[in-house]
Design a protein around this motif. Structure first.
Motif, PDB file in Angstrom:
ATOM      1  N   UNK A  67       0.797  -1.237   0.000  1.00  0.00           N
ATOM      2  CA  UNK A  67       0.000   0.000   0.000  1.00  0.00           C
ATOM      3  C   UNK A  67       0.827   1.283   0.000  1.00  0.00           C
ATOM      4  N   UNK A  68       2.119   1.182   0.256  1.00  0.00           N
ATOM      5  CA  UNK A  68       2.951   2.401   0.318  1.00  0.00           C
ATOM      6  C   UNK A  68       2.774   3.190  -0.979  1.00  0.00           C
ATOM      7  N   UNK A  69       2.469   4.482  -0.887  1.00  0.00           N
ATOM      8  CA  UNK A  69       2.169   5.289  -2.081  1.00  0.00           C
ATOM      9  C   UNK A  69       3.236   5.209  -3.176  1.00  0.00           C
ATOM     10  N   UNK A  70       4.516   5.166  -2.779  1.00  0.00           N
ATOM     11  CA  UNK A  70       5.584   5.156  -3.784  1.00  0.00           C
ATOM     12  C   UNK A  70       5.528   3.910  -4.670  1.00  0.00           C
ATOM     13  N   UNK A  71       5.303   2.737  -4.059  1.00  0.00           N
ATOM     14  CA  UNK A  71       5.282   1.503  -4.867  1.00  0.00           C
ATOM     15  C   UNK A  71       4.041   1.468  -5.747  1.00  0.00           C
ATOM     16  N   UNK A  72       2.932   1.995  -5.222  1.00  0.00           N
ATOM     17  CA  UNK A  72       1.701   2.059  -6.026  1.00  0.00           C
ATOM     18  C   UNK A  72       1.931   2.944  -7.257  1.00  0.00           C
ATOM     19  N   UNK A  73       2.597   4.094  -7.050  1.00  0.00           N
ATOM     20  CA  UNK A  73       2.894   4.998  -8.170  1.00  0.00           C
ATOM     21  C   UNK A  73       3.874   4.371  -9.167  1.00  0.00           C
TER      22      UNK A  73
END
Length: 586
Positions: A221-227
């Motif tokens: 869920x970490x925003x960086x990996x999602x992006x």
């Protein structure tokens, strides 16, 4: 044909004539005992067949051989070992033959592709890449010398989530910086953003865990990996903005790689990019399904069953239809054989991928590609450094550029301290430091059998004595110094009576092409490296025991200069096969 081969051929004829035995090969060794003779023939394999004792066999065989008056002079038998003395003229003739054929290469009419390097575009080259590149390049050089046509290739892993991580980090934290504006080498510049991504990603994971998420959930869920994952999808969907950034950042990396390759002294004839090859292989999978060679599971994923080969079941297409590395490798192999008239393909890849290549070759064989038998995995062991030496700033990876610079600095320090380069201009010294430093690195890496894990000790590698690159360079420079002082034309090979040192050198020189052939067959530069070390040791022994320039016998002086000249040429050629340059003064 070297002297040993001549003796072997004559020995087979004599065994057939005297004992009526066909296809018998006896071991022939250079005689290192105090008993007279140049070679020792081991007669014991004949004992059982002839039902005679080894001494009487040796006497009978020695007598028959010395009847060949143009080849053999005398013999003695010690406990069943037959020592045979070869005619002086055979050594001289053999030396003349080797000198005349020095640059002749017997063509094999076969083309081999050697793949090596295969870096990712999210970080600079490291110590592991150094061994890989040196090994692949040297094997390519040796195969050429053995008569093969060679295509040197690499495939660059230029796409995927790891590349998107660097791109996203630069977008978020780069503030428009470039390698030029920061005076940073392109591959290091991009690699720094990969590290930056990881640092911020870990921070986000920690924050999510603190807020109540599990570690596994936080990683997803970490925003960086999602992006980053979205960026990868955008890349695959040919998004113009993402593709533009991707091309720009990869261009920075390639410029950095080319600088590293240039300093390391390696190059490539063909470069493939994973961004062009990752869709290859899907047609092969469909073909395999149609023929019933592969099978599909209920979730839509495609597999190859290799249990009958002693392996396991291998996934080739995910349930969503996306390919895996194996799919790409299958497609790339087929493409290479389609586009090039090659008979062999050698993959230079670390031994952690042994299983991958076993599977790859078996699947290609199952799919009906007969050339699958001509695929080879040049598997090599990992390289390590003594603790605390030459660690990069992160403390975990040894950077290739830093390693080469360190070797240059070490060579400079040691040669200056020993006064080895006094009298050279500053420019000449700089060139010498570079050649000596890289010779130390390359020779130390390549003298070890590729299959073995190795410990690279920078300090030991730069020593001017022992089995090291600088020691070999020093001997080469010593010969150049000797030849530069010769005031006679020594190019004609004289008729002389040889001593043991001269005979030993000639035997080694006539062995060069045999060593190259064996090295090409074994895909092992270590055979060439250890051969040139033996040659250098033999030359130094000859040099210390014999008068050369001041000898009163002009014929002998010329012959010894000639012998020195061919030794230097052979040293230089052997080092070239290892990717190592030479210096004329040291």
């Amino acid at each position: 044909m070297n002297i040993k081969d001549i003796i072997e051929k004559k020995l087979s004829e004599v065994i057939l004539n005297v004992f009526q035995l066909k296809d018998i090969k006896l071991e022939i060794q250079e005689n290192k005992t105090e008993f007279e003779g140049d070679f020792t023939i081991v007669t014991f394999p004949l004992v059982k067949q002839l039902k005679k004792n080894p001494e009487s066999i040796g006497v009978e065989l020695g007598g028959a051989l010395t009847e060949q008056e143009d080849l053999f002079e005398s013999f003695n038998v010690i406990k069943g070992f037959l020592n045979i003395k070869v005619k002086n003229q055979l050594f001289v003739d053999n030396f003349r033959s080797v000198s005349n054929d020095f640059d002749t290469i017997e063509k094999k009419n076969e083309t081999v592709m050697v793949e090596y390097s295969s870096p990712n575009t999210n970080k600079p080259l490291h110590l592991g890449h150094v061994r890989n590149n040196l090994l692949g390049f040297s094997v390519a050089q040796i195969l050429k010398e053995a008569g093969y046509e060679v295509i040197k290739s690499q495939i660059i892993n230029d796409r995927g989530i790891h590349i998107c991580k660097s791109m996203l980090a630069w977008e978020k934290f780069g503030h428009g910086e470039t390698p030029e504006s920061t005076h940073t080498k392109g591959d290091k510049f991009v690699g720094n953003y990969y590290v930056e991504f990881d640092k911020n990603y870990k921070k986000e994971i920690a924050e999510l865990i603190e807020a109540g998420s599990t570690e596994d959930q936080a990683k997803k869920d970490a925003p960086l990996i999602v992006e980053a994952q979205k960026m990868l999808l955008d890349w695959e969907n040919d998004d113009e903005t993402v593709r533009k950034l991707w091309k720009e950042m990869n261009a920075w990396v390639y410029k950095g790689f080319s600088e590293t390759y240039k300093r390391l002294g390696v190059d490539f004839d063909q470069v493939q990019y994973e961004s062009n090859t990752y869709i290859l292989g899907k047609d092969l999978i469909q073909e395999g399904l149609d023929k019933g060679i592969l099978y599909q599971k209920e979730d839509g994923s495609v597999w190859c069953d290799l249990t009958d080969e002693g392996l396991d079941q291998k996934l080739l297409l995910r349930s969503d239809g996306t390919s895996v590395y194996m799919t790409q490798d299958l497609g790339t192999a087929v493409e290479r054989f389609k586009q090039n008239n090659i008979q062999k393909l050698i993959y230079t890849v670390g031994n952690e991928q042994d299983y991958h290549f076993q599977v790859l070759f078996k699947i290609l064989k199952k799919l009906g590609y007969s050339w699958a038998d001509q695929l080879f995995h040049l598997s090599y062991g990992m390289v390590e450094l003594p603790n605390g030496k030459m660690k990069s700033r992160e403390g975990t990876v040894v950077d290739a550029d830093e390693l080469m610079q360190e070797m240059y600095e070490t060579a400079k320090s040691i040669t200056t301290e020993l006064g080895k380069l006094e009298g050279l201009s500053d420019d000449e010294k700089e060139v010498s430091y570079e050649i000596i430093g890289l010779a130390a690195l390359k020779y130390f890496m390549l003298k070890v059998d590729p299959k073995k894990k190795m410990l690279f000790d920078p300090a030991e590698s730069v020593e001017f004595s022992g089995n090291t690159g600088p020691f070999i360079l020093y001997t080469y420079a010593r010969i150049q110094s000797l030849l530069s002082k010769a005031e006679v034309d020594y190019k004609e090979i004289s008729e002389v009576t040889l001593n043991q040192h001269e005979k030993e050198l000639i035997m080694l020189l006539t062995n060069y092409k045999t060593v190259v052939a064996k090295s090409a067959e074994a895909l092992s530069p270590a055979l060439v490296a250890n051969y040139v070390y033996d040659l250098v040791k033999a030359y130094n022994s000859f040099y210390q025991s014999n008068v050369i320039l001041k000898h009163e016998d002009e014929n002998l002086k010329k012959f010894r200069l000639n012998l020195s000249d061919l030794t230097a040429k052979t040293i230089k050629k052997s080092l070239t096969l290892l990717g190592i340059g030479t210096v004329d003064r040291m």
